[in-house]
Every structure is written in structure tokens, then in C-alpha cells.
Design a protein around this motif. Sequence first.
Motif, PDB file in Angstrom:
ATOM      1  N   PHE A  39      25.359  37.333  21.470  1.00 20.88           N
ATOM      2  CA  PHE A  39      26.819  36.790  21.854  1.00 20.88           C
ATOM      3  C   PHE A  39      25.994  37.103  23.195  1.00 20.88           C
ATOM      4  CE2 PHE A  39      28.514  39.146  18.245  1.00 20.88           C
ATOM      5  CZ  PHE A  39      28.686  38.602  17.373  1.00 20.88           C
ATOM      6  N   ASN A  40      25.969  35.738  24.453  1.00 19.80           N
ATOM      7  CA  ASN A  40      25.640  35.627  25.153  1.00 19.80           C
ATOM      8  C   ASN A  40      27.107  35.215  26.644  1.00 19.80           C
ATOM      9  OD1 ASN A  40      24.181  34.428  27.536  1.00 19.80           O
ATOM     10  ND2 ASN A  40      22.641  34.625  26.334  1.00 19.80           N
ATOM     11  N   ASN A  41      27.266  36.768  27.130  1.00 16.98           N
ATOM     12  CA  ASN A  41      27.808  37.186  27.759  1.00 16.98           C
ATOM     13  C   ASN A  41      28.933  35.956  27.944  1.00 16.98           C
ATOM     14  OD1 ASN A  41      28.564  37.474  30.995  1.00 16.98           O
ATOM     15  ND2 ASN A  41      27.766  36.458  31.725  1.00 16.98           N
ATOM     16  N   ILE A  42      29.893  35.756  26.424  1.00 18.74           N
ATOM     17  CA  ILE A  42      30.583  35.570  26.215  1.00 18.74           C
ATOM     18  C   ILE A  42      32.079  35.864  26.692  1.00 18.74           C
ATOM     19  CG2 ILE A  42      30.075  34.626  24.288  1.00 18.74           C
ATOM     20  CD1 ILE A  42      31.514  35.856  22.522  1.00 18.74           C
ATOM     21  N   SER A  43      33.139  35.062  27.157  1.00 18.94           N
ATOM     22  CA  SER A  43      34.759  35.316  27.160  1.00 18.94           C
ATOM     23  C   SER A  43      35.154  34.870  26.482  1.00 18.94           C
ATOM     24  CB  SER A  43      34.701  34.900  29.222  1.00 18.94           C
ATOM     25  OG  SER A  43      33.406  36.288  30.118  1.00 18.94           O
ATOM     26  N   PHE A  44      36.480  35.173  26.632  1.00 14.96           N
ATOM     27  CA  PHE A  44      37.574  34.763  25.813  1.00 14.96           C
ATOM     28  C   PHE A  44      38.969  34.357  26.762  1.00 14.96           C
ATOM     29  CE2 PHE A  44      41.348  32.195  22.910  1.00 14.96           C
ATOM     30  CZ  PHE A  44      40.159  30.849  22.330  1.00 14.96           C
ATOM     31  N   ILE A  45      39.614  32.965  26.467  1.00 11.85           N
ATOM     32  CA  ILE A  45      40.873  33.261  27.450  1.00 11.85           C
ATOM     33  C   ILE A  45      41.969  32.494  26.618  1.00 11.85           C
ATOM     34  CG2 ILE A  45      42.264  32.561  29.110  1.00 11.85           C
ATOM     35  CD1 ILE A  45      39.389  33.219  31.023  1.00 11.85           C
ATOM     36  N   TYR A  46      42.664  32.947  25.657  1.00  9.30           N
ATOM     37  CA  TYR A  46      43.905  32.638  25.277  1.00  9.30           C
ATOM     38  C   TYR A  46      44.891  32.320  26.314  1.00  9.30           C
ATOM     39  CZ  TYR A  46      42.824  34.850  20.550  1.00  9.30           C
ATOM     40  OH  TYR A  46      41.598  34.988  20.005  1.00  9.30           O
ATOM     41  N   ASN A  47      45.525  30.641  25.938  1.00  8.78           N
ATOM     42  CA  ASN A  47      46.238  30.275  26.812  1.00  8.78           C
ATOM     43  C   ASN A  47      45.882  29.942  28.353  1.00  8.78           C
ATOM     44  OD1 ASN A  47      48.068  29.844  24.858  1.00  8.78           O
ATOM     45  ND2 ASN A  47      48.735  31.933  24.987  1.00  8.78           N
ATOM     46  N   LYS A  48      44.397  29.304  28.402  1.00 12.73           N
ATOM     47  CA  LYS A  48      43.705  29.761  29.637  1.00 12.73           C
ATOM     48  C   LYS A  48      44.492  29.055  31.196  1.00 12.73           C
ATOM     49  CE  LYS A  48      39.546  27.993  31.733  1.00 12.73           C
ATOM     50  NZ  LYS A  48      38.381  27.082  32.185  1.00 12.73           N
ATOM     51  N   ASP A  69      42.796  37.571  28.614  1.00 12.42           N
ATOM     52  CA  ASP A  69      41.808  38.036  28.273  1.00 12.42           C
ATOM     53  C   ASP A  69      41.207  38.539  27.378  1.00 12.42           C
ATOM     54  OD1 ASP A  69      41.571  35.806  31.404  1.00 12.42           O
ATOM     55  OD2 ASP A  69      41.051  37.315  32.200  1.00 12.42           O
ATOM     56  N   ALA A  70      40.657  38.384  26.138  1.00 15.87           N
ATOM     57  CA  ALA A  70      40.867  38.410  24.792  1.00 15.87           C
ATOM     58  C   ALA A  70      39.056  39.236  23.987  1.00 15.87           C
ATOM     59  CB  ALA A  70      40.511  37.628  23.284  1.00 15.87           C
ATOM     60  N   LEU A  71      38.176  38.589  25.766  1.00 17.94           N
ATOM     61  CA  LEU A  71      37.130  38.890  25.645  1.00 17.94           C
ATOM     62  C   LEU A  71      36.247  38.535  27.049  1.00 17.94           C
ATOM     63  CD1 LEU A  71      35.416  37.323  22.273  1.00 17.94           C
ATOM     64  CD2 LEU A  71      35.873  39.780  22.839  1.00 17.94           C
ATOM     65  N   LYS A  72      35.529  39.526  27.506  1.00 16.73           N
ATOM     66  CA  LYS A  72      35.080  39.381  29.059  1.00 16.73           C
ATOM     67  C   LYS A  72      33.776  39.926  28.941  1.00 16.73           C
ATOM     68  CE  LYS A  72      39.477  40.839  30.715  1.00 16.73           C
ATOM     69  NZ  LYS A  72      40.204  42.268  31.145  1.00 16.73           N
ATOM     70  N   GLU A  73      32.962  38.579  28.915  1.00 16.77           N
ATOM     71  CA  GLU A  73      31.694  38.832  29.446  1.00 16.77           C
ATOM     72  C   GLU A  73      30.976  39.401  28.597  1.00 16.77           C
ATOM     73  OE1 GLU A  73      30.794  39.957  33.179  1.00 16.77           O
ATOM     74  OE2 GLU A  73      32.045  38.010  34.216  1.00 16.77           O
ATOM     75  N   VAL A  74      30.900  39.508  27.214  1.00 16.96           N
ATOM     76  CA  VAL A  74      30.439  40.391  26.462  1.00 16.96           C
ATOM     77  C   VAL A  74      28.696  39.767  25.439  1.00 16.96           C
ATOM     78  CG1 VAL A  74      30.917  40.949  23.743  1.00 16.96           C
ATOM     79  CG2 VAL A  74      32.532  41.280  24.708  1.00 16.96           C
ATOM     80  N   SER A  75      27.957  40.891  25.920  1.00 19.59           N
ATOM     81  CA  SER A  75      26.625  40.376  25.081  1.00 19.59           C
ATOM     82  C   SER A  75      26.186  41.233  24.288  1.00 19.59           C
ATOM     83  CB  SER A  75      25.931  40.224  26.669  1.00 19.59           C
ATOM     84  OG  SER A  75      26.358  39.314  27.074  1.00 19.59           O
ATOM     85  N   PHE A  76      25.396  41.217  23.651  1.00 22.55           N
ATOM     86  CA  PHE A  76      24.770  42.266  22.575  1.00 22.55           C
ATOM     87  C   PHE A  76      23.932  41.153  21.237  1.00 22.55           C
ATOM     88  CE2 PHE A  76      28.997  42.203  20.681  1.00 22.55           C
ATOM     89  CZ  PHE A  76      28.613  41.757  19.277  1.00 22.55           C
TER      90      PHE A  76
END
Length: 300
Positions: A6-15, A22-29
Motif C-alpha cells: 500500500f503506497n501512500n494511498i488515500s480514498f475519498i467517498y463522494n469526492k 476521507d476513508a483512508l489518509k496516506e496509508v503505507s505498509f
Amino acid sequence: MSLINFNNISFIYNKKDPNHYDALKEVSFSIEKGDFIALVGHTGSGKSTLVQTLNGLLLPTTGYTKVLDYYVTNDKKIKKQLKKEKGLKRKDFKNFSKLRKEVGMVFQFPEYQLFSETIIKDVMFGPKNFGASEEEAKKRAIEALNEVGIDESYYEKSPFEISGGEKRRVAIAGIIASSPSILVLDEPTVGLDPNGKKEILSLIKKIHEKGTTIIIVTHDMDVVMEYASKVVVLKDSHFVKMVSPVELFNSKDLSTYSLEIPSFYKFKRYLNEFGFNENIDEINSIDNLVEVISSKYGGH
């Protein structure tokens, strides 16, 4: 080399909505091949959103999820970069059929995944969808149903006429019939009685022992303690840490993440509070704890 990144992922519902989420914010592992990962965190921390990026059900708004040689993203800058660096084409970001063969997903409510008129046809659907002949699909379906403990007498039954635990096993059979490299399960034990829970977890453990990488989303810390090799903690849409269950449950900040302490670890803390001064931090089973207590008190 990592199996999943997971490379610095963010996910926005209804952007485009002013009240977007903002369901995910800059997730990396990263996750290694053969891991048994428990993904934990309070409700709304982003767990289910995260796992749905693994096979393209959801596309990260920014950043990317890499699984094997597949890249999942909706980030135009990332796509442009990957096209240049990896020689990827536009179709590589849209066609996830091969990826979905590698990443099998069992949702929290298995009845949403069951749709055929009979159990055997339902389990055959995956292999047929990925190109297997009728004969080969039936062979794989029977093997998968045997593996999850569904008797031949059930094959012609409707999947909607069986118990919740049996539905979950049929749903798992429908996924493993396609031989995925990764099996993702969202709350696999929720709603099951103790026997059903034990059966499902034993089945998942057996699948893991055959080489499949397992990722489970769960609120059940006893499950995490007993089965997971690593725990990923999410909080407020952010990645917090990846640790072993022993490290997690010996830490003092579980309440910070809205996580319950497993009964076993509560008991260890009571022992320490009442003056048991042996080092039991690394002990993670009842049998080993009994052995230490017996040794301390001379077997009496």
C-alpha cells in the motif's frame, strides 16, 4: 520482496461533495507472502475500504495499491508515472479479472455472495468465470467443498436454505475453488455461535498452512491473539503500526485505538497486579502460562 504494497494511498467517498468522507489518509505498509494479517481498528477506521483496494473493487483516490505485478489506482499522476517507468498501458488500470483470481474476498455477510440455485453451481461459478471448462470447474468445486467440510448431500441444495456457518463455508469454497494467492475475509466470525466460529477459524488456519496469504478484518481480539502472525492497526483512516499480537496486547495504549484486551491478557495483567512477578510478557497460550505458574509454585 513484498506480496502487497500500500503506497501512500488515500480514498475519498463522494469526492466532489462538500461533505465528502476521507476513508483512508496516506496509508503505507507492506504484506509479505505467507503472512496471516489481522486488520484492526474501531468502526470507521478504514479497514473494509482498504481491503477493497486489493482487487480493484475500490480504486485509491491518490497513491496506489500494488498486488503481485498489478497496480490499483485512480491517481492520474501515478498512472502517468507508472506508464513511463513500468511500460503499463491504459488497460492495465482497468482490467482486474486476473487480479481477482489472485485475491479472493469473503465479505461479512456471505449471503450477498451466494446467488445460484444450487451449492455446487455456486462454487463452480468462480472457476468457470476464470476460464475453466464445465468438467474442470466441477472438479475444483467438489475439492473446495470437501476442503471446507460440506458434504456431498448438500451439493444440490439451495445455498439459501443452509445455516449461517454453512453459508460462510460455501462462500469460502466459492473463492478457494479458483486457487487465490491471497484470501481476504471481512469479519469472518461475526454472528456465529462458538462452535461455528471455531470451525471457520480452523478452516482459515488450514488454508493458511497450505501457503495462502490471509488477511482478516476483525474486532475479535481473541481471534487476533490466537491466529494472526502480524496485526495492522488503523485509526481515524490512518495506518498506526504493524506489530505482533504479543507486542500489541502487551502495550498500554489499546484503549487509544478502541481495542479490547483479550481475556487471556486481562488474566495476565491480574496476575501481575496481584504480585506474580515472573516475566510472562512473551507467553501467549494458556498451556504455557499454566506451566510457568506450576513451576513457580512447585506443581501444586
